[in-house]
Design a protein around this motif. Structure first.
Motif, PDB file in Angstrom:
ATOM      1  N   LEU A   1       0.704  -1.138   0.029  1.00 61.70           N
ATOM      2  CA  LEU A   1       0.088   0.170  -0.004  1.00 61.70           C
ATOM      3  C   LEU A   1       0.798   1.233   0.097  1.00 61.70           C
ATOM      4  CD1 LEU A   1      -2.800   1.262   0.262  1.00 61.70           C
ATOM      5  CD2 LEU A   1      -2.623   1.201   2.802  1.00 61.70           C
ATOM      6  N   PHE A   2       1.817   1.218   0.701  1.00 57.04           N
ATOM      7  CA  PHE A   2       2.754   2.571   0.864  1.00 57.04           C
ATOM      8  C   PHE A   2       3.485   2.877  -0.631  1.00 57.04           C
ATOM      9  CE2 PHE A   2       5.815   5.388   2.780  1.00 57.04           C
ATOM     10  CZ  PHE A   2       6.809   5.311   2.107  1.00 57.04           C
ATOM     11  N   LEU A   3       3.860   1.550  -1.107  1.00 54.43           N
ATOM     12  CA  LEU A   3       4.674   1.629  -2.510  1.00 54.43           C
ATOM     13  C   LEU A   3       3.658   2.178  -3.706  1.00 54.43           C
ATOM     14  CD1 LEU A   3       6.993  -1.490  -2.449  1.00 54.43           C
ATOM     15  CD2 LEU A   3       7.438   0.824  -2.168  1.00 54.43           C
TER      16      LEU A   3
ATOM     17  N   GLY B   1       3.207   5.679  -2.932  1.00 52.83           N
ATOM     18  CA  GLY B   1       4.066   6.427  -3.306  1.00 52.83           C
ATOM     19  C   GLY B   1       4.310   6.808  -4.792  1.00 52.83           C
ATOM     20  N   ILE B   2       4.202   5.584  -5.653  1.00 52.05           N
ATOM     21  CA  ILE B   2       3.913   5.794  -7.243  1.00 52.05           C
ATOM     22  C   ILE B   2       2.939   6.471  -7.585  1.00 52.05           C
ATOM     23  CG2 ILE B   2       3.627   4.358  -9.031  1.00 52.05           C
ATOM     24  CD1 ILE B   2       5.185   2.091  -7.700  1.00 52.05           C
TER      25      ILE B   2
ATOM     26  N   MET C   1       3.889  10.319  -7.194  1.00 55.72           N
ATOM     27  CA  MET C   1       4.938  10.498  -8.127  1.00 55.72           C
ATOM     28  C   MET C   1       4.323  11.028  -9.168  1.00 55.72           C
ATOM     29  SD  MET C   1       7.656  10.899  -6.425  1.00 55.72           S
ATOM     30  CE  MET C   1       8.894  11.192  -7.959  1.00 55.72           C
ATOM     31  N   LEU C   2       3.428   9.788  -9.780  1.00 52.89           N
ATOM     32  CA  LEU C   2       2.663  10.265 -11.103  1.00 52.89           C
ATOM     33  C   LEU C   2       1.832  11.341 -11.225  1.00 52.89           C
ATOM     34  CD1 LEU C   2       1.410   6.294 -11.991  1.00 52.89           C
ATOM     35  CD2 LEU C   2       3.289   7.512 -13.130  1.00 52.89           C
ATOM     36  N   LEU C   3       1.249  11.800  -9.825  1.00 57.64           N
ATOM     37  CA  LEU C   3       0.541  13.026 -10.007  1.00 57.64           C
ATOM     38  C   LEU C   3       1.241  14.337  -9.845  1.00 57.64           C
ATOM     39  CD1 LEU C   3      -2.260  14.340  -9.146  1.00 57.64           C
ATOM     40  CD2 LEU C   3      -1.804  14.121  -6.809  1.00 57.64           C
ATOM     41  N   ILE C   4       2.529  14.100  -9.408  1.00 58.85           N
ATOM     42  CA  ILE C   4       3.183  15.278  -9.317  1.00 58.85           C
ATOM     43  C   ILE C   4       3.915  15.553 -10.919  1.00 58.85           C
ATOM     44  CG2 ILE C   4       5.506  16.007  -8.661  1.00 58.85           C
ATOM     45  CD1 ILE C   4       5.416  15.224  -6.105  1.00 58.85           C
TER      46      ILE C   4
END
Length: 502
Positions: free
Chosen positions: A56-58, A61-62, A65-68
């Motif tokens: 869930l954490f990974l 995080g992905i 990052m995709l949103l950014i």
């Protein structure tokens, strides 16, 4: 009653004993709370929970990052979009820009560097006197096209029919001079009377130009109240561009009939003087002093650029601080005009054989490739920003520079260094670092790409016969008029490409 109560108590006690026996049997069957089987089951459950948490954490995080990345890509795209709404959100004073910059989403171009600007436009002291003219005291212009009635042209040309002898004499500096400088009578580029009246009051000018609808005006940012009152922001346009602006932007009229887009006053040039939009754009860029004769200082920026530095700070930094009168940026990649010519040919910016012909004339007349031994930092400028005081010598230089653009190709970066060379070091100017040049503006894309048939011509044979229409009818006559020297033995110097992007 008493017997019934005793029976009920004994029945509940027996049921409780049966339940306790059943639980003890079940625990014994499972091996107890601390049996190896029970421990293994709890351990496996904990491992599953841990693995699930890590996954869930990974995944979170992905996704973050995709949103950014999506936001960053949207921001970059919107800054370069030709749509007014998206490009507007990237203004440096917009909320979107401020939030994006705070989050670190605004890309920091590597080719920019800080400019040593003054702190406050309101504290800048403007020089009270013009820079004295010690080389050329009096300058006048040829305004009648003497070659219009020689049978080769049915009407006068904006740039006139300058002969090779007149061109040669124009480089011999004297205290009093009269030269070709565009604006021949009936040659085009007339201004409306209301615009002529407006520009007569303009002493400080920020000028730009848009022709053939290739751009929309970009509003300058970080402009102080003092500069807004002091400067005239003049956007020179043709009919095609002004019609395009009315469809794509808000064009308002004032009480005198003047047309505006934001801070820009639109200055319409009736009857563009040339066939080629790029060549038309050189009129307000190089001949700023002719369009706006009352101006004492001017800053030219190309139409695709958004000025992001207060113009008073620009004048103080590049002219007044070190007592310069003309400033232009160094080209990012090229130092020699022969390097720049090679890049223009590779990118099909003009007909290759005509670029070669211009370069052969320059080499024949002594223009050597740039080397560190030369007194100039470079022979090739970035011409999208030109900062100048309108001194007599600067005005003469601008005329001579324009005459080369009129005679040869409209690629003005090819002729700037040549005119500097022909004036023998008497024309002084500041060529500032390219990274500072890139820090003066935000670059926006054209609304569409430039296109011209002549750009794709590979040999002079293509101009013959039925294709003679490829020749420009009102400019570039020095490319077709027989040159008085023998160019057959002139071999252009080899060029080593110093940059993949150059």
């Amino acid at each position: 009653m008493e017997s019934d109560l005793q029976r009920s108590v004994s029945l509940r006690a027996s049921r409780r004993a049966e339940r306790n026996n059943t639980q003890l049997q079940t625990k014994d069957a499972e091996g107890g709370f601390f049996s190896p089987g029970r421990f293994s089951q709890d351990y496996a459950t904990k491992i599953i929970w841990k693995m699930g948490f890590i996954r869930l954490f990974l995944v979170g995080g992905i996704l973050w990052m995709l949103l950014i990345l999506i936001v960053l890509l949207f921001h970059v795209w919107s800054c370069q979009s030709s749509l007014g709404f998206f490009s507007a959100i990237c203004k440096r004073d917009s909320k979107v820009f401020a939030v994006s910059d705070t989050m670190g989403l605004v890309p920091k171009p590597l080719h920019r560097c800080p400019i040593p600007l003054a702190d406050d436009p309101d504290k800048i002291v403007i020089p009270k006197r013009r820079t004295p003219d010690n080389v050329v005291q009096s300058l006048s212009y040829i305004t009648d096209d003497e070659g219009a009635n020689n049978g080769s042209q049915s009407r006068p040309l904006f740039g006139g029919h300058q002969s090779w002898l007149q061109r040669q004499e124009s480089f011999n500096l004297k205290s009093t001079m009269k030269v070709h400088c565009g604006f021949n009578r009936h040659g085009g580029a007339e201004m409306a009377s209301k615009d002529i009246k407006y520009v007569e009051k303009c002493r400080f000018v920020v000028a730009s130009g848009i022709f053939d609808g290739y751009d929309l005006p970009h509003q300058p940012s970080n402009i102080s109240q003092r500069s807004q009152k002091l400067f005239c922001f003049l956007m020179v346009v043709d009919e095609v561009s002004i019609d395009f602006m009315k469809k794509s932007a808000t064009v308002r009229k004032d009480n005198d009939g003047g047309q505006w887009v934001g801070i820009w006053r639109l200055i319409l040039l009736k009857q563009p003087p040339y066939d080629e939009p790029r060549r038309n754009g050189k009129v307000p860029k190089i001949l700023t002093h002719r369009l706006f004769p009352q101006a004492q200082y001017s800053i030219w920026i190309d139409g695709k650029m958004e000025l992001i530095v207060d113009p008073l700070l620009v004048l103080e930094r590049y002219l007044w601080r070190e007592k310069h009168t003309f400033a232009i940026a160094q080209h990012k990649h090229h130092h020699s005009i022969y390097e720049e010519a090679d890049a223009n040919k590779r990118r099909k910016r003009y007909a290759r054989p005509l670029i070669d012909h211009q370069m052969k004339i320059y080499l024949y007349e002594g223009m050597e490739p740039w080397s560190p031994k030369k007194k100039t930092i470079s022979d090739v400028p970035e011409g999208a920003i030109v900062i100048r005081e309108h001194t007599t010598l600067n005005n003469l230089f601008s005329c001579l520079w324009f005459n080369e653009v009129n005679l040869f190709t409209p690629r003005d970066q090819l002729s700037f260094g040549y005119v500097v060379y022909r004036l023998g070091g008497l024309f002084k100017f500041l060529m500032f670092p390219n990274c500072e040049y890139n820090s003066l503006f935000v670059l926006h894309p054209h609304t569409r790409e430039h296109s011209s048939k002549v750009e794709w011509v590979k040999s002079l044979d293509e101009f013959k016969g039925n294709n003679s229409g490829l020749r420009e009818s009102r400019g570039g006559f020095g490319l077709w008029t027989p040159y008085p020297g023998n160019l057959d033995l002139v071999v252009l110097p080899p060029v080593a490409r110093t940059s993949k992007s150059g």
